[in-house]
Write a protein that holds these residues in place. Sequence first.
Motif, PDB file in Angstrom:
ATOM      1  N   ARG A  16       9.661   7.285  -0.332  1.00 22.43           N
ATOM      2  CA  ARG A  16       9.012   6.063  -0.799  1.00 22.43           C
ATOM      3  C   ARG A  16       7.579   5.967  -0.249  1.00 22.43           C
ATOM      4  O   ARG A  16       6.647   5.642  -0.976  1.00 22.43           O
ATOM      5  N   GLU A  19       5.488   8.925  -1.877  1.00 25.37           N
ATOM      6  CA  GLU A  19       5.200   8.640  -3.285  1.00 25.37           C
ATOM      7  C   GLU A  19       4.184   7.513  -3.420  1.00 25.37           C
ATOM      8  O   GLU A  19       3.325   7.544  -4.305  1.00 25.37           O
ATOM      9  N   SER A  20       4.257   6.526  -2.543  1.00 26.98           N
ATOM     10  CA  SER A  20       3.276   5.439  -2.554  1.00 26.98           C
ATOM     11  C   SER A  20       1.883   5.972  -2.225  1.00 26.98           C
ATOM     12  O   SER A  20       0.889   5.588  -2.861  1.00 26.98           O
ATOM     13  N   LYS A  22       0.849   9.089  -2.653  1.00 28.08           N
ATOM     14  CA  LYS A  22       0.418   9.916  -3.784  1.00 28.08           C
ATOM     15  C   LYS A  22      -0.115   9.041  -4.911  1.00 28.08           C
ATOM     16  O   LYS A  22      -1.144   9.351  -5.517  1.00 28.08           O
ATOM     17  N   GLU A  23       0.602   7.948  -5.193  1.00 25.79           N
ATOM     18  CA  GLU A  23       0.155   7.035  -6.250  1.00 25.79           C
ATOM     19  C   GLU A  23      -1.233   6.478  -5.929  1.00 25.79           C
ATOM     20  O   GLU A  23      -2.108   6.411  -6.794  1.00 25.79           O
ATOM     21  N   GLU A  24      -1.430   6.084  -4.679  1.00 24.45           N
ATOM     22  CA  GLU A  24      -2.725   5.547  -4.264  1.00 24.45           C
ATOM     23  C   GLU A  24      -3.817   6.612  -4.364  1.00 24.45           C
ATOM     24  O   GLU A  24      -4.896   6.350  -4.898  1.00 24.45           O
ATOM     25  N   ASN A  26      -3.786   9.321  -6.215  1.00 24.10           N
ATOM     26  CA  ASN A  26      -3.962   9.696  -7.617  1.00 24.10           C
ATOM     27  C   ASN A  26      -4.769   8.668  -8.384  1.00 24.10           C
ATOM     28  O   ASN A  26      -5.579   9.015  -9.233  1.00 24.10           O
ATOM     29  N   SER A  27      -4.537   7.401  -8.090  1.00 24.70           N
ATOM     30  CA  SER A  27      -5.224   6.370  -8.861  1.00 24.70           C
ATOM     31  C   SER A  27      -6.640   6.093  -8.356  1.00 24.70           C
ATOM     32  O   SER A  27      -7.512   5.765  -9.146  1.00 24.70           O
ATOM     33  N   ARG A  37      -2.980  -0.679   0.789  1.00 21.77           N
ATOM     34  CA  ARG A  37      -2.353  -0.518  -0.537  1.00 21.77           C
ATOM     35  C   ARG A  37      -1.125   0.402  -0.455  1.00 21.77           C
ATOM     36  O   ARG A  37      -0.112   0.124  -1.079  1.00 21.77           O
ATOM     37  N   LEU A  41       2.624  -0.752  -1.573  1.00 21.12           N
ATOM     38  CA  LEU A  41       3.442   0.008  -2.529  1.00 21.12           C
ATOM     39  C   LEU A  41       4.763   0.467  -1.913  1.00 21.12           C
ATOM     40  O   LEU A  41       5.794   0.479  -2.586  1.00 21.12           O
ATOM     41  N   LYS A 103      -5.846  17.324  -7.459  1.00 21.05           N
ATOM     42  CA  LYS A 103      -5.959  16.339  -6.379  1.00 21.05           C
ATOM     43  C   LYS A 103      -7.135  16.678  -5.482  1.00 21.05           C
ATOM     44  O   LYS A 103      -7.878  15.798  -5.049  1.00 21.05           O
TER      45      LYS A 103
END
Length: 162
Positions: A16, A19-20, A22-24, A26-27, A37, A41, A103
Amino acid sequence: MPSDVFLRLTDEKKNRIIESAKEEFNSKGFEKATVVRICELAGIPRITFYSYFDSLDDIYNYIYNNQSSECSRVFNDNNIVSGIRDSQFDMETFLEFEAYYLKMVASKYGLKKLYNTINNKPIEERLILNLLISLFTQYELGIMSRTALIYEFNSFIKQLNT
């Protein structure tokens, strides 16, 4: 590197958090990503994050530089050329390379990490890695289509293996 506290977490909680992050990344890319952030997440307090990682840089390195994948095996190998030649490049391996490179080239910080990694390599390896960086940067900038990237990447691998 993650702390022992992080390594003792359940796989679900570790995933979790990762992945949070990675999401940050990536975005927003590394430059605009924030610990706040990532914590939002992941649903963890910020102080808890710092018991797992020393900094944003630390989690970034853990995610993108210490993967136990074919991609990181090749690039952590002492001889990158033989690492690429010895690898079995199927679509899954290509997707790992694509994810890793996109990335890294998407941020100045990632590019700096890539160039620092190759800085002390022999000239042949530096040329090969610069070619890979160039291919993925062209794709990231929209200069090259994904189809062209896959074609060029496969051509590159075939040339290395001849």
